[in-house]
Design a protein around this motif. Structure first.
Motif, PDB file in Angstrom:
ATOM      1  N   ALA A 198       0.859  -1.182   0.000  1.00  0.00           N
ATOM      2  CA  ALA A 198       0.000   0.000   0.000  1.00  0.00           C
ATOM      3  C   ALA A 198       0.896   1.233   0.000  1.00  0.00           C
ATOM      4  O   ALA A 198       2.035   1.174   0.445  1.00  0.00           O
ATOM      5  CB  ALA A 198      -0.888   0.003   1.237  1.00  0.00           C
ATOM      6  N   ALA A 199       0.372   2.324  -0.526  1.00  0.00           N
ATOM      7  CA  ALA A 199       1.133   3.585  -0.507  1.00  0.00           C
ATOM      8  C   ALA A 199       0.272   4.682   0.106  1.00  0.00           C
ATOM      9  O   ALA A 199      -0.944   4.710  -0.076  1.00  0.00           O
ATOM     10  CB  ALA A 199       1.558   3.977  -1.917  1.00  0.00           C
ATOM     11  N   ILE A 200       0.942   5.558   0.859  1.00  0.00           N
ATOM     12  CA  ILE A 200       0.258   6.723   1.435  1.00  0.00           C
ATOM     13  C   ILE A 200       0.980   7.977   0.948  1.00  0.00           C
ATOM     14  O   ILE A 200       2.192   8.108   1.156  1.00  0.00           O
ATOM     15  CB  ILE A 200       0.287   6.705   2.975  1.00  0.00           C
ATOM     16  N   VAL A 201       0.244   8.857   0.279  1.00  0.00           N
ATOM     17  CA  VAL A 201       0.839  10.133  -0.142  1.00  0.00           C
ATOM     18  C   VAL A 201       0.005  11.275   0.419  1.00  0.00           C
ATOM     19  O   VAL A 201      -1.149  11.089   0.821  1.00  0.00           O
ATOM     20  CB  VAL A 201       0.935  10.257  -1.679  1.00  0.00           C
ATOM     21  N   PHE A 202       0.589  12.442   0.458  1.00  0.00           N
ATOM     22  CA  PHE A 202      -0.065  13.584   1.077  1.00  0.00           C
ATOM     23  C   PHE A 202      -1.216  14.117   0.233  1.00  0.00           C
ATOM     24  O   PHE A 202      -2.372  14.115   0.648  1.00  0.00           O
ATOM     25  CB  PHE A 202       0.973  14.681   1.326  1.00  0.00           C
ATOM     26  N   ASP A 203      -0.921  14.554  -0.990  1.00  0.00           N
ATOM     27  CA  ASP A 203      -1.988  15.137  -1.813  1.00  0.00           C
ATOM     28  C   ASP A 203      -2.116  14.370  -3.126  1.00  0.00           C
ATOM     29  O   ASP A 203      -1.425  13.380  -3.335  1.00  0.00           O
ATOM     30  CB  ASP A 203      -1.760  16.631  -2.046  1.00  0.00           C
TER      31      ASP A 203
END
Ligand code: TXA
Ligand code: MG
Length: 338
Positions: A262-267
């Motif tokens: 999974a990936a988490i990015v800010f915007d």
């Protein structure tokens, strides 16, 4: 355990339960807290037990009116007064010299106490109805992700508490900023829901940990904290996708059986490039429009969700180091340590 909604009748019941030495989970604007009467050492001991929290890590005492300070602290320095006038009630915890009557178990034997005046109306009512002040750490097992919904608590601590009061999702979503007001130059011991910039606007110079000659973080600020079961890899701001994607695709090509990531990015600016890489089963954007408040409020719920979905690997990107971004980066960093 009994889960209840926040009707006034239930808040009275919850307050009475605290007064009677029981453990009550209360919603606050930051995260859910596991509350007990701060002046009842047995009840406080049960809080440590329920969380499996080491005894060296002191608790925050929650108040529902400014006068409660007098029951806890021997002095309220001028700068603390200024902060209280401007920022309380709110996600700010102040370290003050403690009165001897405050049980040592609450403060882990320190001669200071942490005091917080939450703004959440449910928390304030419960404290008020308890007739005491309430020691409450975040309502998570020690070292695990903090809870931002009643359900998060029910799943992890449900069998170890007496009541959970459901006040809906927490609006701020990261814990309070902790600031030591016992020093000439106040020092932030934990970045949190009250941005450093706002504090500096009111009292001027403030030290922050991590800098040379800066303060030591709070005893509870262990390197590994807020950690999901998944391994979380933390990358510098703006480094996903570029070089990282190349490295990752190399690793996946070498081992096609690798666990789903999974990936988490800010915007949302880089989410589509990540999606095109085909490397991630799931990509979460903390705030489509790049709003730091929204990002903070979603962070812990997202980590809970990814854990529940069984992801073994999460790649996350730091957010800009400003405002609530400091707290987000701090939590992501600790979540990445095992
Ligand atoms: O937003 C919050 O602060 C939440 C909600 C429930 O109010 N509470 C919370 O509590 O985050 P907890 O126990 O998870 O974190 C309290 C932090 C720990 O890092 C602890 O070491 C620090 O505050 N702390 C407490 N008393 C202290 C003291 N006397 N001196 C230095 N640090 C202290
Ligand atoms: Mg905590």
């Amino acid at each position: 355990m009994e889960m209840m909604d926040s009707s006034d009748e239930n808040l009275r019941k919850a307050g009475a339960a605290i007064a009677a030495g029981k453990l009550v989970v209360i919603p606050t604007e930051t995260v859910y807290g596991l509350g007990a009467d701060a002046f009842n050492p047995d009840a406080v001991a049960r809080v440590f037990e329920a969380k499996r929290r080491p005894a060296f890590d002191p608790l925050i005492i929650h108040i529902s009116r400014l006068d409660d300070i007098e029951r806890i602290a021997t002095s309220f320095p001028p700068k603390a007064r200024l902060l209280a006038e401007a920022l309380w009630p709110g996600p700010l915890t102040m370290i003050l010299p403690k009165r001897p009557e405050v049980p040592d178990i609450v403060t882990s034997g320190l001669d200071t106490a942490a005091v917080r005046f939450p703004v959440h109306p449910v928390a304030r009512k419960i404290i008020e109805y308890s007739g005491t002040v309430v020691a409450a750490p975040s309502a998570n097992p020690f070292g695990y992700i903090s809870p931002t919904t009643a359900l998060h608590v029910a799943k992890t601590l449900g069998d170890r508490v007496d009541f959970i009061v459901d006040g809906g999702p927490c609006a701020v979503g990261v814990e309070s900023t902790v600031i030591d007001m016992t020093r000439d130059i106040p020092a932030v011991l934990r970045p949190g829901g009250m941005p450093l910039e706002r504090i500096r606007d009111i009292i001027g110079e403030v030290l922050i940990p991590g800098k040379k000659g800066g303060p030591i973080a709070s005893p509870g600020q262990l390197k590994s904290h807020y950690a999901p079961r998944a391994t979380l890899y933390l990358h510098p701001w703006n480094s996903l996708p570029n070089a990282l994607l190349q490295a990752l695709s190399g690793a996946v090509a070498a081992d096609p059986s690798a666990a789903p990531m999974a990936a988490i990015v800010f915007d949302s600016s880089r989410a589509s490039i990540l999606a095109e890489s085909g490397l991630f089963r799931r990509i979460d954007v903390l705030s489509e429009r790049g709003d730091m408040r929204e990002a903070a409020s979603r962070l812990f719920a997202l980590l809970h969700e990814l854990d529940a979905a069984g992801f073994g690997i999460i790649h996350a990107e730091r957010v800009p180091e400003e405002g609530l971004g400091r707290a987000i980066n701090d939590r992501l960093y600790r979540a990445s340590k095992k």
